[in-house]
Design an enzyme around this catalytic site. Structure first.
Site, mmCIF file in Angstrom:
data_model
loop_
_atom_site.group_PDB
_atom_site.id
_atom_site.type_symbol
_atom_site.label_atom_id
_atom_site.label_comp_id
_atom_site.label_asym_id
_atom_site.label_seq_id
_atom_site.Cartn_x
_atom_site.Cartn_y
_atom_site.Cartn_z
ATOM 1 C CE1 TYR A 185 -2.020 8.853 2.306
ATOM 2 C CE2 TYR A 185 -1.598 7.202 0.713
ATOM 3 C CZ TYR A 185 -2.667 8.114 1.302
ATOM 4 O OH TYR A 185 -3.726 8.525 0.427
ATOM 5 C CG ASP B 274 -0.794 -0.293 4.884
ATOM 6 O OD1 ASP B 274 -0.996 -1.220 3.750
ATOM 7 O OD2 ASP B 274 -1.012 0.979 4.850
ATOM 8 C CE LYS C 93 -0.036 1.593 -3.562
ATOM 9 N NZ LYS C 93 -0.172 2.364 -4.328
HETATM 10 C C1 LIG Z 1 0.860 1.485 2.251
HETATM 11 C C2 LIG Z 1 -0.167 2.170 1.708
HETATM 12 N N1 LIG Z 1 -1.340 1.681 2.505
HETATM 13 C C3 LIG Z 1 -2.550 2.252 1.919
HETATM 14 C C4 LIG Z 1 -2.574 3.024 0.940
HETATM 15 C C5 LIG Z 1 -3.960 3.462 0.177
HETATM 16 O O1 LIG Z 1 -4.448 2.745 -0.775
HETATM 17 P P1 LIG Z 1 -5.600 3.389 -1.805
HETATM 18 O O2 LIG Z 1 -4.601 4.395 -2.785
HETATM 19 O O3 LIG Z 1 -5.919 2.202 -2.813
HETATM 20 O O4 LIG Z 1 -6.455 3.961 -1.150
HETATM 21 C C6 LIG Z 1 -1.298 3.152 0.032
HETATM 22 C C7 LIG Z 1 -1.333 3.922 -1.130
HETATM 23 O O5 LIG Z 1 -0.316 4.517 -1.729
HETATM 24 C C8 LIG Z 1 -0.194 2.830 0.332
HETATM 25 O O6 LIG Z 1 0.852 2.827 -0.105
#
Ligand SMILES: Cc1ncc(COP(=O)(O)O)c(C=O)c1O
Length: 444
Positions: A147, A242, A272
Site C-alpha cells: 500500500y 517507500d 509517519k
Molecule cells: C508504506 C506506505 N506508503 C504510503 C502511505 C500513505 O501515507 P498517508 O496515509 O500519510 O497518506 C502509507 C500509509 O499507511 C504507507 O504505509
C-alpha cells in the site's frame, strides 16, 4: 476484570459521526469493519496508553499506525510544538525548521535532497510523477499487497484498508491509470525479470514498500531490494523505495539501514515518524532527479501547508530524540511482545506465524500448523480471520488496542515499558483462548 462489551460513549459518538461522515471515520482502517463492533473514540493518549471516550485505558499497539515512535504526548515534543504554535502556525514562506528537518533526513538516509509534503500519499504520488517525468515512460510496477496511499495508479491489489474491506481497489480510478500499473507478486524475482523482459523500455519505476507492512508485516527476501534496484538500473527505470512506514522506525535510517549495503534507491518516500504525530511527509532521492522538480525543473509539485512550521517542529524534535538507544529499546520491547504472543498462542494451540521487519511485526493467524512463513499477499490472505476477530476483541476487552485488521502491522513505542508489557502479557492468554475457541469460515 475485562471491560464490558459495549462502549456507550464511543457508540454515541459513532452514531453522530456516521450521520456526517461516510462510515463514521475519516480513514477506513479506523472502522471496525473487519472485526465488528464499535470503533473506540479516543479522548487522550499518554506514553504507551490511549484513553477512550468511556474512560478506559488501553496499551496502544497501533501508535497512530506508526508515527508515535516516542509514545503519546511526549513532554519535549509537546513543549516544542507549543512554542512553535505560539510563533505562528503557517506562513506560506520558507522557515529554518524545514531546512533543519530536511538536513536531519538527508543526514540519516541515502537521499541527497528532499521535498516536504503533508502526507505519505502525496509523497508517493509525487515520486511517481517525478519518475514518469524524468524517464518519459508511463508504466509503474507495484507489488500485490503493498500500500502506498490512495494514489490512483497505486490502488490496484493494494494492502491496508483496501484488503481489509475486500475492495476491488479501483472504483473511481480511470482504466488508463490501472492499465499503466503492472502488479506483481512480492518476493518473486522471476516475475520481476519477466516483466522487464517484456516491458523493460516502458517501465518508469518499480515502487515497493522497503518491507511490506500493509498486508501484515512481510520480510523482503535476502537481497530482494538490492535486486530491484539493480534490475531497474539495467533497464533505465527508477527504483522507488517507500519508507513511509519503515522510515525512522526500524532503524535510525529506516529499512535501508538494515539491508542497504552497496546500493541505494533512486527515490524514497517518508512519512509517519518524521511528522511526530503531525501531517508531514517527504519524497527524496538523487540530486539530479530531485532537481527536476519545480521550481528548479519542469515536474510540478506544490502544497499550501508543505513544510508547516508546527508539523516540522514535531518531526524534527521526534527525530532528534530518536537515538540509537531508543531504537535498541524498541527492538527489545518488540521481541518481548512477540515472545509473549507466540507463547500464548502455542499454549492455546492456535496456528500462527509471527512475521517481522526490524521492530515491526504482525501475527498471521494461518490455517495450518505447518505454515512457518508468509512471503507474499497470497500467503497473507490465507488467514483464519475469524480467529483474529476473536483475538482482537479479547485483547480490547482486556485493555490492549490492536490494529482492527489481520492485515496490519503492530507498532511499539519507546514509551512501552514493563508496565505496558505486563498488561499485554496478562491479556494474551484470554485472547489466545478466544482465538482457539472461535468458530467461523476460514479464508478460501
Ligand atoms: C508504506 C506506505 N506508503 C504510503 C502511505 C500513505 O501515507 P498517508 O496515509 O500519510 O497518506 C502509507 C500509509 O499507511 C504507507 O504505509
Amino acid at each position: 476484570m475485562p471491560f464490558p462489551g459495549d462502549a456507550p460513549a464511543s457508540a454515541a459518538l459513532f452514531e453522530r459521526a456516521s450521520a456526517v461522515t461516510p462510515g463514521g471515520v475519516n480513514s477506513p482502517v479506523r472502522a471496525f469493519g473487519a472485526v465488528g463492533g464499535t470503533p473506540r473514540f479516543m479522548a487522550s493518549g499518554h506514553g504507551p496508553y490511549l484513553v477512550d471516550a468511556d474512560g478506559r485505558e488501553y496499551v496502544d499497539l497501533v501508535c497512530s499506525w506508526g508515527p508515535m515512535l516516542l509514545g503519546h504526548a511526549h513532554p519535549e515534543v509537546r513543549e516544542a510544538v507549543a512554542r512553535a504554535a505560539a510563533s505562528g502556525t503557517s506562513f506560506g514562506a520558507p522557515t529554518e525548521t524545514e531546512v533543519a528537518l530536511a538536513e536531519e533526513i538527508v543526514g540519516r538516509t541515502p537521499v541527497d535532497q528532499v521535498r516536504l509534503v503533508s502526507s505519505g500519499t502525496e509523497a508517493t504520488m509525487s515520486a511517481i510523477r517525478l519518475a514518469r517525468g524524468v524517464t518519459g515512460r508511463d508504466l509503474v510496477v507495484k507489488f500485490a499487497g503493498c500500500y502506498h496511499g490512495h494514489v490512483d495508479s497505486l490502488l490496484a491489489s493494494a494492502g491496508s484498508g483496501v484488503v481489509t474491506f475486500g475492495l476491488p481497489g479501483t472504483p473511481g480510478v480511470p482504466a488508463a491509470s490501472t492499465a499503466a500499473t503492472l502488479v506483481l507478486p512480492y518476493n518473486d524475482t522471476a516475475a520481476v525479470e519477466a516483466a522487464f523482459a517484456e516491458y523493460g523500455d516502458q517501465i518508469a519505476c518499480v515502487i515497493t514498500e522497503a518491507a511490506p507492512g500493509n498486508m501484515g508485516v512481510i520480510s523482503p527476501g535476502e537481497g530482494y531490494n538490492a535486486f530491484l534496484s539493480r534490475i531497474c538500473a539495467e533497464h533505465g527505470a527508477l527504483f522507488v523505495s517507500d519508507e513511509v512506514m519503515t522510515g525512522f522506525r526500524v532503524s535510525p535510517s529506516g529499512h535501508h539501514g538494515l539491508d542497504g549495503q552497496g546500493w541505494r534507491p533512486d527515490l524514497m518516500t517518508f512519512g509517519k515518524v518524521m511528522g511526530g504525530g503531525f501531517p508531514a511527509a517527504a519524497l527524496g532521492g538523487r540530486a539530479d532527479l530531485m532537481r527536476q522538480l519545480a521550481p528548479e525543473g519542469p515536474v510540478y509539485q506544490a502544497g499550501t501547508l508543505s513544510g508547516n512550521p508546527v508539523a516540522t517542529t514535531a518531526g524534527l524534535t521526534t527525530l532528534r530524540l530518536a537515538t540509537d538507544e531508543v531504537y535498541a529499546g524498541l527492538d527489545k520491547v518488540s521481541a518481548q511482545i512477540q515472545d509473549l504472543a507466540g507463547a500464548a498462542l502455542r499454549e492455546a494451540g492456535v496456528p500462527h506465524v509471527i512475521s517481522t521487519a526490524g521492530n515491526m511485526f504482525s501475527v498471521f493467524f494461518v490455517e495450518q500448523d505447518d505454515v512457518t512463513e508468509v512471503r507474499d499477499f497470497a500467503g497473507a490472505q490465507r488467514q483464519a480471520q475469524h480467529r483474529f476477530r476473536a483475538f482482537f476483541h479479547a485483547m480490547l476487552a482486556h485493555g490492549v488496542y490492536l490494529p482492527p485488521s489481520a492485515f496490519e502491522a503492530w507498532f511499539v513505542s519507546a514509551a512501552h515499558d514493563q508496565d505496558a508489557v505486563d498488561r499485554i502479557a496478562a491479556a494474551l492468554p484470554y485472547a489466545a483462548e478466544a482465538a482457539a475457541a472461535a468458530r467461523g469460515e476460514p479464508a478460501a
